[in-house]
Design an enzyme around this catalytic site. Structure first.
Site, short mmCIF file in Angstrom:
data_model
loop_
_atom_site.label_atom_id
_atom_site.label_comp_id
_atom_site.label_asym_id
_atom_site.label_seq_id
_atom_site.Cartn_x
_atom_site.Cartn_y
_atom_site.Cartn_z
N GLU A 277 17.58 -44.65 -88.16
CA GLU A 277 18.89 -44.23 -87.21
C GLU A 277 18.55 -43.04 -86.55
OE1 GLU A 277 18.83 -44.31 -90.70
OE2 GLU A 277 20.38 -42.47 -91.43
N GLY B 210 13.43 -50.98 -93.42
CA GLY B 210 13.64 -51.93 -92.24
C GLY B 210 13.96 -51.22 -91.06
N ALA B 211 14.55 -50.15 -91.08
CA ALA B 211 14.79 -49.43 -89.65
C ALA B 211 15.33 -48.09 -90.00
CB ALA B 211 15.62 -50.14 -88.64
N HIS C 163 23.63 -51.83 -88.57
CA HIS C 163 23.47 -50.60 -89.33
C HIS C 163 23.29 -49.54 -88.50
CE1 HIS C 163 22.92 -49.39 -93.62
NE2 HIS C 163 22.00 -48.79 -92.94
N GLU C 164 21.92 -49.39 -88.18
CA GLU C 164 21.30 -48.48 -87.55
C GLU C 164 22.25 -47.53 -86.43
OE1 GLU C 164 19.22 -47.38 -89.38
OE2 GLU C 164 18.73 -49.36 -90.14
N HIS D 155 25.34 -45.88 -87.73
CA HIS D 155 25.04 -44.66 -88.32
C HIS D 155 25.11 -43.57 -87.40
CE1 HIS D 155 23.26 -44.82 -92.48
NE2 HIS D 155 22.25 -45.62 -92.13
N GLU E 16 25.05 -44.04 -96.60
CA GLU E 16 24.52 -45.56 -96.67
C GLU E 16 25.58 -46.45 -96.96
OE1 GLU E 16 21.95 -46.37 -95.01
OE2 GLU E 16 20.84 -44.64 -94.93
N1 PHE Z 1 18.16 -44.51 -93.19
C1 PHE Z 1 17.65 -45.82 -93.14
C2 PHE Z 1 18.77 -46.84 -93.12
O1 PHE Z 1 19.04 -47.22 -93.91
C3 PHE Z 1 16.64 -46.32 -94.22
C4 PHE Z 1 15.52 -45.46 -94.28
C5 PHE Z 1 15.38 -44.45 -95.37
C6 PHE Z 1 14.22 -45.70 -93.27
C7 PHE Z 1 13.97 -43.86 -95.38
C8 PHE Z 1 13.35 -45.23 -93.58
C9 PHE Z 1 12.83 -44.01 -94.60
O2 PHE Z 1 19.13 -47.20 -92.21
ZN ZN Z 2 21.27 -46.88 -93.63
#
Ligand code: PHE
Ligand code: ZN
Length: 854
Positions: A261, A258-259, A294-295, A298, A317
């Site tokens: 951080e 999805g995205a 969410h991002e 983080h 997470e």
């Molecule tokens: N850390 C990201 C998230 O949850 C997810 C992610 C993991 C994106 C691995 C790319 C690769 O917000």
């Molecule tokens: Zn995350």
């Protein structure tokens, strides 16, 4: 078992890294075929590892050009996974290690490391992508300051932190906050920005930008509004302020997740950030809002405090999902958000936890960490935090979080560190609670009740089913929120929290005037499966009277599930009480439309398969599909005289607004149109399609028409309108597969893979087709096994290009043990074929082996 594989990595083997990194300087000279990366690592011995240590750096697929220590060339030969330098060849004390490597971003189809998407350079480093960029100790507990120089003939050159200087074809960035390599990011391209700014609570001015391809500027406003809302919320609710002068978000079309951080430079799948009325649905708007949040969240829970090792992934997470759920709940409707989160938890996490891929929220071994970005780590990880909060109370939760931020800022922490702040603040012993992190599997909570002489006795039992590698389990501490309701609908015992921690326990309530009806697991206070036999009268009573909005919805849900189960296994008729109760809910104007829309949604076919399997039946996908259809029709007939009026009452006039109230009305309207379509051959839905003024309405109507087999004209119209729009065309691909008749699905999928818009290299497009295929329960499980073969064929192809996405998509097979022997054999054969495929990746290999319990 995976544990026997020599590549397995164990939590118990953790050791700190041999050296400390005081600073790193990176210089990128960009070129699609031959990018040069120079790295200067300022290293010093780590006092936690006494004695002079070798240096081991991770590195994969890198062409080493040169290596030097303190300016003196060093002759080293990398192996397949990295580079070693013997202690004897290193000076004592601190030193500078320099390397130069060459990489080819244009050949990188795995989308991990430095790669290209539509002519733009971008990076993805979590979890272990940085080692595909340069030789480096690629582990989250090695934190350092990054200084980055980018040289490239592109107008926009971005990296983490604050901009320092820039010229015609270069830029320099400096990130003052020490971070692990997985948070590194670089973007270079012909991008335009959507700018804004935010003033933090201490008065710091922050420049905000969303960077997109020219033409997408008109789809950034919602993402930007969401970002500002998230920044404000984190200050108000968690006291967390942003810590750089600039916050950049970049939208990328080719992205595995999805995205991401990355510090100060979040990179988003364009699907998760771009939104406009005519290209995104209400659900898309809500998802963009929550992923942006969410991002952003983080930045504190993940970046300022990161994970010691990847076994601690849920530390960032689970907590960040919990925070984004709270955020959406505060901005929108709390009961609706809770129901949606529980629906998703049951659909994805319970499914995972009940099959061969079950693993603890904190796993203790893995082969490929990318395979552990799961619903268990994320969503169950968030539930565990919700339980912790219920147990210690809101005040202690806030104090524990303050202590966590104060104590661990700048550190790479563990679940033990996290639990310690709660134990200290609350004075509780959390030893038993910790089992939620270490035991896999969804507990079953068995409820029995007794009423005699004014005394109500509630008996709870818990069963913790065996999961791979964990045959037996001790009882967990389960917070069970309950309330007792008297015959007139009053709460005779208002909500209280039972801390249920034994295999079995009885709770006695004396002095009651009449038999109460218990509302159990209010607010879904723990991620468990409740087993309780309740009369139809009591369920209907709860549906009408429960003061807990979640449980009120749950009463209808359970009633629907029980009824569907009987329709499938005993050919029962739709129950009049159920139909009347559903009608009462749908037309209850005191309830918000979004809630009523959710109440009208029947349990999914996959959910029914799981429910039947748990009850000892072998689920028949075709029978489940037919029963669900029949119940939909019965609901439509029941409500027939009133549907048209409700449909027009839920019409939202005027300019589109994505707010929760308008979205709720549109959702209920579409629910009603779905029922009407079963009576009028789709004429109301067709009218809605042609009258639609936004994507929610046009796409919703299209799906309804496809489902009743009347969609071909609007489908062609939709394609003509949106053929040049990648994100909208993803929907067009997905909806045809999702709504295909079971027997036609495989052909629909085959045709779509021949469509000129199909692109195996684009994860969104691949997921649109094959994710929808695995989710079309009756179609995927057609008795001829065509769905299984198709999925295996395409996973084998995709694995050679993009192992991470291939591995994720393989979970279509995870519930094979539920089905009849023929289907089991076909699914196992598909998995065997994957295991035997040439060039099989570690990612997909681990998944197939785990599913086959090897
Ligand atoms: N850390 C990201 C998230 O949850 C997810 C992610 C993991 C994106 C691995 C790319 C690769 O917000
Ligand atoms: Zn995350």
């Amino acid at each position: 078992m995976t544990a026997a594989d020599p590549r397995t990595i164990y939590l118990s083997d953790y050791q700190p890294y041999s050296h400390l990194l005081e600073q790193v300087e990176l210089c990128f000279h960009l070129d699609p075929a031959a990018t040069r990366v120079k790295a200067r690592l300022h290293m010093a011995p780590n006092p936690l590892r006494p004695g002079k240590q070798d240096v081991r750096l991770d590195g994969e697929g890198l062409k080493l050009i040169s290596c030097a220590v303190n300016g003196e060339a060093l002759n080293v030969v990398p192996d397949a996974t990295g580079l070693s330098i013997a202690a004897a060849r290193l000076p004592s004390g601190a030193f500078v290690l320099e390397t130069e490597v060459e990489i080819a971003p244009e050949d990188n189809t795995a989308l991990e490391g430095l790669y290209m998407s539509n002519g733009m350079y971008c990076t993805q480093c979590e979890a272990e992508g940085f080692r595909k960029i340069t030789f480096y100790p690629d582990r989250p507990d090695v934190m350092t300051r990054f200084k980055v120089r980018i040289e490239g003939d592109l107008p926009v050159l971005l990296s983490n932190g604050n901009p320092v200087a820039q010229g015609a074809d270069w830029a320099e960035w400096d990130d003052p906050w020490p971070k692990p390599a997985y948070l590194f990011a670089l973007v270079a391209g012909d991008l335009v920005n959507f700018p804004d700014h935010f003033t933090t609570m201490s008065g710091r001015e922050v420049a905000l930008n969303i960077w997109v391809r020219p033409g997408d500027e008109g789809r950034c406003a919602w993402g930007m509004a969401s970002l500002k809302a998230a920044m404000l919320w984190d200050e108000q609710v968690y006291g967390r302020e942003y810590d750089l002068d600039i916050f950049n978000i970049v939208a990328v079309d080719d992205f595995n997740m999805g995205a991401m951080e990355n510090k100060g430079l979040n990179i988003f799948n364009s699907k998760a950030v771009l939104a406009s009325a005519d290209t995104a649905t209400d659900d898309d708007f809500a998802r963009v809002e929550s992923i942006i949040a969410h991002e952003y969240f983080h930045n504190w829970t993940g970046n300022r405090i990161t994970c010691r090792d990847w076994f601690q992934l849920c530390l960032k997470e689970g907590l960040t999902v919990y925070r984004d759920q709270q955020f959406s709940s505060d901005l929108r409707s709390a009961p609706v958000k809770r129901i949606q989160d529980v629906l998703a938890l049951r659909a994805r996490q319970f499914r995972e936890d009940g099959g061969p891929l079950a693993h603890p929220v904190r796993p203790d071994h893995y082969i490929e960490i990318n395979n552990f970005y799961t619903a268990t780590v994320y969503e169950k990880g968030a539930e565990v935090i919700g339980m912790l909060r219920r147990l210690v109370g809101d005040a202690d939760y806030a104090r524990a979080l303050d202590l966590y931020f104060a104590r661990h800022d700048g550190q790479a922490a563990t679940i033990e560190d996290w639990l310690a702040v709660f134990a200290e603040v609350s004075g509780r012993d959390l030893t038993q609670f910790k089992l939620w992190y270490t035991q896999a599997g969804t507990p079953v909570l068995k409820v029995s009740e007794d009423w005699a002489d004014g005394r109500y006795t509630l008996t709870l039992e818990q069963e913790n089913p065996p999961t791979p590698g964990q045959p037996e389990k001790a009882p967990k501490l389960i917070p069970v929120a309950i309330g007792l309701i008297g015959p007139n609908g009053d709460e005779v015992v208002p909500t209280q929290l039972l801390e249920f921690g034994e295999a079995k326990h009885s709770y006695v309530y004396d002095g009651l005037g009449a038999r109460p009806v218990a509302s159990i697991l209010r607010g879904f206070s723990a991620p468990v499966i409740v087993e309780r036999s309740v009369s139809i009268e009591d369920r209907a009573f709860l549906l009408a009277h429960d003061s807990d909005a979640f449980n009120r919805w749950e009463a209808g849900r359970t009633l629907g599930k029980e009824l569907l189960a009987r329709m499938i296994t005993e050919a029962a008729e739709p129950l009049p009480e159920f139909l009347a109760a559903m009608e009462a809910l749908a037309f209850d104007d005191t309830l918000e439309p979004a809630y009523r829309a959710l109440a009208l949604r029947l349990p999914s076919e996959d959910d029914m398969a799981a429910t039947l399997f748990a009850a000892g039946h072998v689920p028949d996908p075709a029978a489940i599909h037919a029963a669900r259809d029949a119940l939909h029709l019965a609901m439509a007939q029941q409500m027939r005289p009133r549907l048209a009026a409700l449909e027009s009452a839920m019409h939202v006039p005027g300019a589109y607004s994505p707010d929760a109230a308008s979205a709720g009305k549109r959702a209920l309207r579409l629910g009603v149109l779905g029922l009407l379509a079963r009576l009028d051959g789709g004429s109301a839905a067709r009218e809605a399609y042609y009258d639609a003024s936004n994507m929610t309405e046009s796409f919703g109507a299209l799906a309804i028409l496809l489902e009743i087999g009347e969609g071909s004209t609007v489908l062609a119209d939709f394609e003509e309108k949106f053929q040049d729009d990648r994100l909208v065309m993803d929907k067009w691909f997905a909806v045809q597969v999702a709504c295909a008749k079971p027997e036609a699905m495989a052909d629909v999928v085959r045709d779509l893979t021949q469509h000129r818009g199909f692109d195996i290299k684009n994860p969104n497009r691949f997921r649109a087709v094959f994710g929808a295929m695995a989710a079309n329960h009756a179609g995927f499980h057609e008795a001829d096994g065509a769905g299984y073969d198709l999925l295996a064929d395409w996973l084998i192809k995709l694995d050679l290009l993009n192992p991470q996405t291939a591995a994720r998509m393989s979970t279509g097979f995870e519930s094979w043990p539920r089905y009849d022997i023929d289907r089991q054999e076909m699914m196992r054969a598909a998995l065997e074929r994957i295991l035997a495929s040439k060039g099989l990746s570690r990612d997909l290999g681990e998944m197939a082996a785990r599913m086959l319990a090897r």
